[in-house]
Design a protein around this motif. Sequence first.
Motif, PDB file in Angstrom:
ATOM      1  N   ASP A 217     -21.031  56.638  69.186  1.00 22.05           N
ATOM      2  CA  ASP A 217     -20.545  56.612  70.561  1.00 22.05           C
ATOM      3  C   ASP A 217     -20.561  58.048  71.081  1.00 22.05           C
ATOM      4  O   ASP A 217     -19.675  58.839  70.742  1.00 22.05           O
ATOM      5  N   PRO A 218     -21.553  58.420  71.874  1.00 27.28           N
ATOM      6  CA  PRO A 218     -21.663  59.804  72.359  1.00 27.28           C
ATOM      7  C   PRO A 218     -20.441  60.295  73.104  1.00 27.28           C
ATOM      8  O   PRO A 218     -20.234  61.502  73.229  1.00 27.28           O
ATOM      9  N   GLU A 219     -19.628  59.381  73.606  1.00 28.64           N
ATOM     10  CA  GLU A 219     -18.442  59.770  74.361  1.00 28.64           C
ATOM     11  C   GLU A 219     -17.231  59.998  73.464  1.00 28.64           C
ATOM     12  O   GLU A 219     -16.206  60.519  73.915  1.00 28.64           O
ATOM     13  N   GLU A 220     -17.332  59.597  72.203  1.00 29.48           N
ATOM     14  CA  GLU A 220     -16.189  59.702  71.294  1.00 29.48           C
ATOM     15  C   GLU A 220     -16.378  60.897  70.358  1.00 29.48           C
ATOM     16  O   GLU A 220     -17.452  61.086  69.800  1.00 29.48           O
ATOM     17  N   GLU A 221     -15.347  61.715  70.210  1.00 35.92           N
ATOM     18  CA  GLU A 221     -15.445  62.904  69.364  1.00 35.92           C
ATOM     19  C   GLU A 221     -15.622  62.509  67.901  1.00 35.92           C
ATOM     20  O   GLU A 221     -14.902  61.660  67.382  1.00 35.92           O
ATOM     21  N   ASN A 222     -16.584  63.110  67.255  1.00 32.77           N
ATOM     22  CA  ASN A 222     -16.857  62.802  65.856  1.00 32.77           C
ATOM     23  C   ASN A 222     -15.833  63.444  64.934  1.00 32.77           C
ATOM     24  O   ASN A 222     -15.222  64.460  65.262  1.00 32.77           O
ATOM     25  N   THR A 223     -15.656  62.840  63.764  1.00 33.43           N
ATOM     26  CA  THR A 223     -14.794  63.382  62.719  1.00 33.43           C
ATOM     27  C   THR A 223     -15.552  63.319  61.401  1.00 33.43           C
ATOM     28  O   THR A 223     -16.507  62.553  61.257  1.00 33.43           O
ATOM     29  N   ILE A 224     -15.124  64.129  60.441  1.00 34.57           N
ATOM     30  CA  ILE A 224     -15.760  64.074  59.126  1.00 34.57           C
ATOM     31  C   ILE A 224     -15.507  62.716  58.479  1.00 34.57           C
ATOM     32  O   ILE A 224     -16.399  62.150  57.834  1.00 34.57           O
TER      33      ILE A 224
ATOM     34  N   GLY B 233     -24.178  66.279  48.408  1.00 31.69           N
ATOM     35  CA  GLY B 233     -23.894  66.783  49.737  1.00 31.69           C
ATOM     36  C   GLY B 233     -23.895  68.294  49.777  1.00 31.69           C
ATOM     37  O   GLY B 233     -23.279  68.943  48.927  1.00 31.69           O
ATOM     38  N   TRP B 234     -24.599  68.852  50.757  1.00 30.18           N
ATOM     39  CA  TRP B 234     -24.688  70.311  50.902  1.00 30.18           C
ATOM     40  C   TRP B 234     -24.003  70.741  52.197  1.00 30.18           C
ATOM     41  O   TRP B 234     -24.233  70.171  53.247  1.00 30.18           O
ATOM     42  N   SER B 235     -23.142  71.768  52.122  1.00 23.69           N
ATOM     43  CA  SER B 235     -22.499  72.362  53.284  1.00 23.69           C
ATOM     44  C   SER B 235     -21.680  71.306  54.037  1.00 23.69           C
ATOM     45  O   SER B 235     -20.776  70.691  53.452  1.00 23.69           O
ATOM     46  N   LEU B 236     -21.973  71.051  55.322  1.00 22.73           N
ATOM     47  CA  LEU B 236     -21.313  69.958  56.037  1.00 22.73           C
ATOM     48  C   LEU B 236     -21.500  68.651  55.283  1.00 22.73           C
ATOM     49  O   LEU B 236     -20.588  67.810  55.233  1.00 22.73           O
ATOM     50  N   GLY B 237     -22.653  68.467  54.659  1.00 20.05           N
ATOM     51  CA  GLY B 237     -22.871  67.270  53.843  1.00 20.05           C
ATOM     52  C   GLY B 237     -21.897  67.185  52.696  1.00 20.05           C
ATOM     53  O   GLY B 237     -21.539  66.084  52.248  1.00 20.05           O
ATOM     54  N   GLY B 238     -21.439  68.345  52.218  1.00 20.04           N
ATOM     55  CA  GLY B 238     -20.404  68.370  51.193  1.00 20.04           C
ATOM     56  C   GLY B 238     -19.053  67.947  51.742  1.00 20.04           C
ATOM     57  O   GLY B 238     -18.279  67.259  51.061  1.00 20.04           O
ATOM     58  N   PHE B 239     -18.748  68.352  52.992  1.00 25.74           N
ATOM     59  CA  PHE B 239     -17.517  67.889  53.632  1.00 25.74           C
ATOM     60  C   PHE B 239     -17.508  66.359  53.683  1.00 25.74           C
ATOM     61  O   PHE B 239     -16.507  65.711  53.351  1.00 25.74           O
ATOM     62  N   ILE B 240     -18.647  65.825  54.148  1.00 26.64           N
ATOM     63  CA  ILE B 240     -18.771  64.375  54.286  1.00 26.64           C
ATOM     64  C   ILE B 240     -18.657  63.700  52.921  1.00 26.64           C
ATOM     65  O   ILE B 240     -17.953  62.698  52.758  1.00 26.64           O
TER      66      ILE B 240
END
Length: 312
Positions: free
Chosen positions: A106-113, A136-143
């Motif tokens: 949803d482009p209008e909804e703020e994304n979260t990890i 997972g690398w970097s942000l992929g590691g957060f996810i």
Amino acid sequence: MFLLRAGNSTQRLDDCASYAIPPSFAQYLNTSFLGERQSIEVGPVNFSYYQFGPLYAGATGRPLIMVSGQGATLNIWTPDLLKTLAGGRQVTIFDNRGIGYSTDADPEEENTILGYADSTVDLIDALGLEQPDILGWSLGGFITLTLVTSFPEAVNRVVLADTSAGGQGTSAVNLANLNAISTVLLSGQSLPPTYIYPDTEAGNAGLCRLIASQMVMPKDPLTPAQVGLQTPAIEAYLQGPDTSAYAGLQNVTNPLLVIAGTQDQILSVQDDITIVSMVPGASLLQYADSGHAAILQHGATNGAVISAFLDA
């Protein structure tokens, strides 16, 4: 990929024009093993992905899914890493939600990890992967860490590279780095190579190999607007505490390997050390000659190390 966007004229990139690619790396530059791009509707998201391997007859390794970092599409992965990993298992690489050819929920909804992690679980289910291993690398590691702490039974073994648990597990310098990086990326400019590869002989060679990789990997679009969708989620995760994975680290029972470059200029290597110190039985592999892209700089070596870990 954010590092190599057209218009970047740094001397280090110019020097790569005369770099002689060693035969040990050149052998991986035929990427026909990737097969054809595929897409799949997963709820409101259309994911773009490649799925390939195992390349060796009779190989029975558990499937592996790989999650890329901030401002990076699936073409960030280097073919030496991918082909080595795919020797013994099926590998899936994909554009994160809202990045490259993958649409956003949803482009209008703020994304979260947590939202990214939830979508990754949905993708795993839609592809019919039963408890795959995950990298997972970097942000992929957060996810990946958020996925493991929130949905531990969705995956089996876990590999993290140059990442952070966020919240109390993040170093203060990371937030300053994020602000600097986001300013550059959201302006449509390229990130200076030093953020990714140290300005050393080994780092420069790694940078030139990445450029060679980008020439043969799939070309996925990337816009500042897409990067901007990721930024609030990254900020909230690093600041924590409720939006980070830090609090759940002590409950992680999945076998865990962490790979880190000690010269990381984006996420402090101390964050990787913190993760390993809090997850029982976790292992840490550090590269003294690498920065934020240690996973790529030593692609074939890491592919072999990771394969051995996943097959244990």
